[in-house]
Design an enzyme around this catalytic site. Sequence first.
Site, mmCIF file in Angstrom:
data_model
loop_
_atom_site.group_PDB
_atom_site.id
_atom_site.type_symbol
_atom_site.label_atom_id
_atom_site.label_comp_id
_atom_site.label_asym_id
_atom_site.label_seq_id
_atom_site.Cartn_x
_atom_site.Cartn_y
_atom_site.Cartn_z
ATOM 1 N N TYR A 151 2.132 1.959 -3.399
ATOM 2 C CA TYR A 151 1.006 2.464 -4.190
ATOM 3 C C TYR A 151 0.781 3.952 -3.876
ATOM 4 C CZ TYR A 151 -3.723 2.922 -6.052
ATOM 5 O OH TYR A 151 -4.823 3.348 -6.750
ATOM 6 N N ASP A 152 0.780 4.263 -2.565
ATOM 7 C CA ASP A 152 0.570 5.653 -2.151
ATOM 8 C C ASP A 152 1.645 6.570 -2.739
ATOM 9 O OD1 ASP A 152 -1.611 4.930 -0.758
ATOM 10 O OD2 ASP A 152 -0.632 4.904 1.211
ATOM 11 N N CYS A 183 -25.259 12.055 30.653
ATOM 12 C CA CYS A 183 -25.017 12.091 32.088
ATOM 13 C C CYS A 183 -23.728 12.894 32.280
ATOM 14 C CB CYS A 183 -24.844 10.654 32.588
ATOM 15 S SG CYS A 183 -23.918 10.522 34.124
ATOM 16 N N LYS A 205 -27.198 -12.603 -4.223
ATOM 17 C CA LYS A 205 -27.951 -11.398 -4.573
ATOM 18 C C LYS A 205 -27.505 -10.295 -3.626
ATOM 19 C CE LYS A 205 -32.517 -9.698 -5.753
ATOM 20 N NZ LYS A 205 -32.486 -8.411 -5.077
ATOM 21 N N ASP A 234 0.838 -1.195 0.000
ATOM 22 C CA ASP A 234 0.000 0.000 0.000
ATOM 23 C C ASP A 234 0.875 1.247 0.000
ATOM 24 O OD1 ASP A 234 -1.953 -1.833 0.207
ATOM 25 O OD2 ASP A 234 -2.713 -1.188 2.172
ATOM 26 N N ALA A 235 1.994 1.163 0.728
ATOM 27 C CA ALA A 235 2.868 2.333 0.849
ATOM 28 C C ALA A 235 3.456 2.699 -0.511
ATOM 29 C CB ALA A 235 3.990 2.031 1.839
ATOM 30 N N LYS A 283 -29.541 -17.846 -12.858
ATOM 31 C CA LYS A 283 -29.657 -17.357 -14.234
ATOM 32 C C LYS A 283 -29.394 -18.489 -15.219
ATOM 33 C CE LYS A 283 -27.817 -12.855 -12.850
ATOM 34 N NZ LYS A 283 -26.703 -11.905 -12.893
ATOM 35 N N CYS A 330 -26.076 6.469 37.910
ATOM 36 C CA CYS A 330 -25.430 7.145 39.046
ATOM 37 C C CYS A 330 -26.304 8.246 39.647
ATOM 38 C CB CYS A 330 -24.080 7.707 38.637
ATOM 39 S SG CYS A 330 -24.222 9.135 37.553
ATOM 40 N N ARG A 387 -30.138 2.935 -11.526
ATOM 41 C CA ARG A 387 -31.179 2.218 -12.242
ATOM 42 C C ARG A 387 -32.373 3.146 -12.503
ATOM 43 N NH1 ARG A 387 -35.623 -0.808 -10.349
ATOM 44 N NH2 ARG A 387 -36.272 -2.364 -11.855
ATOM 45 N N SER A 391 -36.245 -5.657 -13.190
ATOM 46 C CA SER A 391 -36.212 -6.273 -11.860
ATOM 47 C C SER A 391 -36.087 -7.778 -12.011
ATOM 48 C CB SER A 391 -37.550 -6.058 -11.187
ATOM 49 O OG SER A 391 -37.556 -5.002 -10.407
ATOM 50 N N TYR A 450 -22.228 -7.951 -12.289
ATOM 51 C CA TYR A 450 -22.901 -9.223 -12.541
ATOM 52 C C TYR A 450 -23.550 -9.337 -13.915
ATOM 53 C CZ TYR A 450 -26.694 -6.284 -10.787
ATOM 54 O OH TYR A 450 -27.556 -5.250 -10.576
ATOM 55 N N GLU A 457 -23.604 -4.006 -8.681
ATOM 56 C CA GLU A 457 -24.245 -3.549 -7.449
ATOM 57 C C GLU A 457 -23.200 -2.864 -6.566
ATOM 58 O OE1 GLU A 457 -27.474 -4.382 -7.396
ATOM 59 O OE2 GLU A 457 -28.142 -4.373 -5.317
HETATM 60 S S1 IVH Z 1 -29.137 -9.648 -12.362
HETATM 61 C C1 IVH Z 1 -32.521 -8.316 -15.312
HETATM 62 N N1 IVH Z 1 -27.558 -10.367 -10.434
HETATM 63 O O1 IVH Z 1 -31.294 -7.223 -7.826
HETATM 64 C C2 IVH Z 1 -32.119 -8.375 -13.904
HETATM 65 N N2 IVH Z 1 -29.105 -8.622 -10.003
HETATM 66 O O2 IVH Z 1 -34.253 -7.360 -8.194
HETATM 67 C C3 IVH Z 1 -30.676 -8.265 -13.828
HETATM 68 N N3 IVH Z 1 -28.970 -7.682 -7.764
HETATM 69 O O3 IVH Z 1 -31.754 -4.359 -9.738
HETATM 70 C C4 IVH Z 1 -30.234 -8.320 -12.471
HETATM 71 N N4 IVH Z 1 -27.327 -8.968 -7.049
HETATM 72 O O4 IVH Z 1 -29.715 -4.451 -8.295
HETATM 73 C C5 IVH Z 1 -28.556 -9.547 -10.790
HETATM 74 N N5 IVH Z 1 -26.094 -11.107 -8.811
HETATM 75 C C6 IVH Z 1 -27.058 -10.285 -9.190
HETATM 76 C C7 IVH Z 1 -27.605 -9.316 -8.320
HETATM 77 C C8 IVH Z 1 -28.638 -8.510 -8.766
HETATM 78 C C9 IVH Z 1 -28.163 -7.975 -6.739
HETATM 79 C C10 IVH Z 1 -30.021 -6.661 -7.737
HETATM 80 C C11 IVH Z 1 -29.954 -5.687 -8.876
HETATM 81 C C12 IVH Z 1 -31.311 -5.654 -9.489
HETATM 82 C C13 IVH Z 1 -32.151 -6.295 -8.448
HETATM 83 C C14 IVH Z 1 -33.293 -6.979 -9.130
#
Ligand code: IVH
Length: 672
Positions: free
Chosen positions: A40-41, A433, A120, A37-38, A297, A418, A141, A86, A233, A181
């Site tokens: 790098y600094d 106190c 997640k 680290d040093a 996925k 007290c 988002r 989502s 991710y 994230e």
């Molecule tokens: S994939 C099309 N992978 O979860 C959806 N999302 O409820 C793509 N999240 O807005 C999301 N970890 O913020 C994905 N390993 C992960 C995740 C992740 C957290 C969050 C992300 C998303 C929300 C969806």
Amino acid sequence: MPEDVSPQILKKAQELRSTLHRHNYRYYVLDDPEISDAEYDRLMQELMRLEGKYPQLRQPDSPTVRVGAPPLEKFDSVAHSIPMLSLDNGFSDEDILEFDRRVRRNIGEPNNISYTAEPKMDGVAVELIYENGKLVTAATRGDGQTGEVITDNVKTIQAVPLVMQTGFAPPTPPLCEIRGEVFIGLEAFQRLNQERIGQDLPPFANPRNAAAGSLRQLDSKITATRPLEVFFYGVGLVEGAAFQTHGELLAVLKRWGFRINPLIRSGISIKAALDYYRELSEKRHQLAYDIDGVVIKVDRIALQQQLGATSRSPRWAIAYKFKAIQETTTIEAIEVQVGRTGVLTPVAHLRPINVGGVRVSRATLHNQDEVEKKDVRIGDHVLVQRAGDVIPEIVKVIASKRDGSETVFKMPAKCPVCDSKVIRMEGESATRCINSSCSAQVKERIKHFASKSAFDIDGLGKKLVDRLVDKKLLSSFADIFALDESLLSGLERMGAKSAANLIGAIEKAKTIDLSRFLYALGIRHVGEHVAALLADHFKALEPLMNCSPKELEAVDGVGPIAAASITQYFEQRRNRHIIDQLLTSGVKWETAALKQTGKLDGRIFVLTGKLEEFTRSRAKSLIEAAGGSVSGSVSRKTDYVVAGDAPGSKLTKAKELGVKVIDEAELKGLLA
Ligand code: IVH
């Protein structure tokens, strides 16, 4: 007029930039640093000096931009080229098996499908847009279609590549949108909240709120002070590169410089994904950050495209959420606790309840304002959650369940321990106190003094401190160093061996570095960070004890409130006496001398097993003070593995890689 820049200087700045980018990548993405680290600094300082002298050298992708940019008036907005959707949620194995059946039905595939399973992350989603390998825009988002532009803020996150790594296949595409994230780790979250409480600022309710609040600062210099981290991710639009599977995509992202969660598992069956969920449900409480489930996925990108998405969520992924960590219970009583600085904190005693696998029977209510804001009454039904997965807190009152028997809580007019007067200063949320000899304050001060980040006295735990203060065996810091072994061994539940161990630990703790010493004193507004700044600046105690608030404010990172508090502390005769007593008891420091020697410059150490004489944290500070660094994992770049008693897998790894293994005595030799 800025001075002209010679070709040599231009070249030097370019080299420094690319060297720093590379070291960032090794540190944050590969978790395998090549330099200390040093070192790098020093490189960073050199680049900052050059850019300071020749402003025309400054570039938006320089590693120096991590410190933040001038404040914005408001955030711009940007439309996502591909909506940020989502995820559908599942809550049982059956939900996930149904998801798998649906996937197979939709693509007409009766056989096993290959999946990726990922933690997640419970943070804030971001999208980073790179053009020709350079980060040009970062956005939240937002509503999924349009996000807010938070580029300056995101650039302050160390693990975000400002330029993508080149030289790895496939080559950097002309355009790519990377999604991930942003989050704050649990330890950093606690520290951040402690600092805020010390500054009379309201604490964040949980790490996610802290991350969200930090990302939405108009002044990126504030964001730069927040301990933000990121895992990536997925992608949005990518032009000029294609991937067969999600697993391959993640591997490529990692080569391009993006930090990928090492717990991700690719190419697995749906059954294995369910096993992974169970493994993580158990492991999640040991993780350094919050996760709220597992994302499963479909691996093959072609199948993902075939499955498509609804307006809300993709059909190729599902979030298997962990069991709810919010539960309802009732408040049986509200007790007032007195802290180290005399602050009175109302704590709710709850009917014990299991929240996400942990029994919760208490929750902090912070202060009177918080009680009033939430309108919490004794007898109320409340929604409780484990924020940050550690401190339980009351989310809200379920007012519809009131039957009129609930009683309103009022802060007492006298200290519950007290009986001294309590006061509330104007503009402060805390009630205090005023009696500094109040036994509750004494106990908490001593616990702080003995804690890991301070004197780190092994064996002097909270319960023992309570007993020793109650028995009048401890009333000041110096009393710790006068504790008598035979007296200790005579205490209930304290054998001769524990007493001897404790005395040994106390003796060992006497040698301390200045920053821990300052932190241990418990001066208001002097947390670990400020203590380190002071130690670094003043190098010794004397000059610090005698300096003015102006001189203190001149230390980068020390504000007027801390400066005033520090001078007030040292002005008091009583406090000077405490310090004298400690020095007379044999407390001393030695690292200032080591620091100048830089004996271990650039050397990377890994510690494993239990050390005899040094505590781990002390070994770490001594190594760092001598210019070395301590890493958590063994790699080819490790110079020494220090093996103590019962070493773990790190020793095996060291032997495999041929890394030099030394014992504690040899470490002492290196430091001597
Ligand atoms: S994939 C099309 N992978 O979860 C959806 N999302 O409820 C793509 N999240 O807005 C999301 N970890 O913020 C994905 N390993 C992960 C995740 C992740 C957290 C969050 C992300 C998303 C929300 C969806």
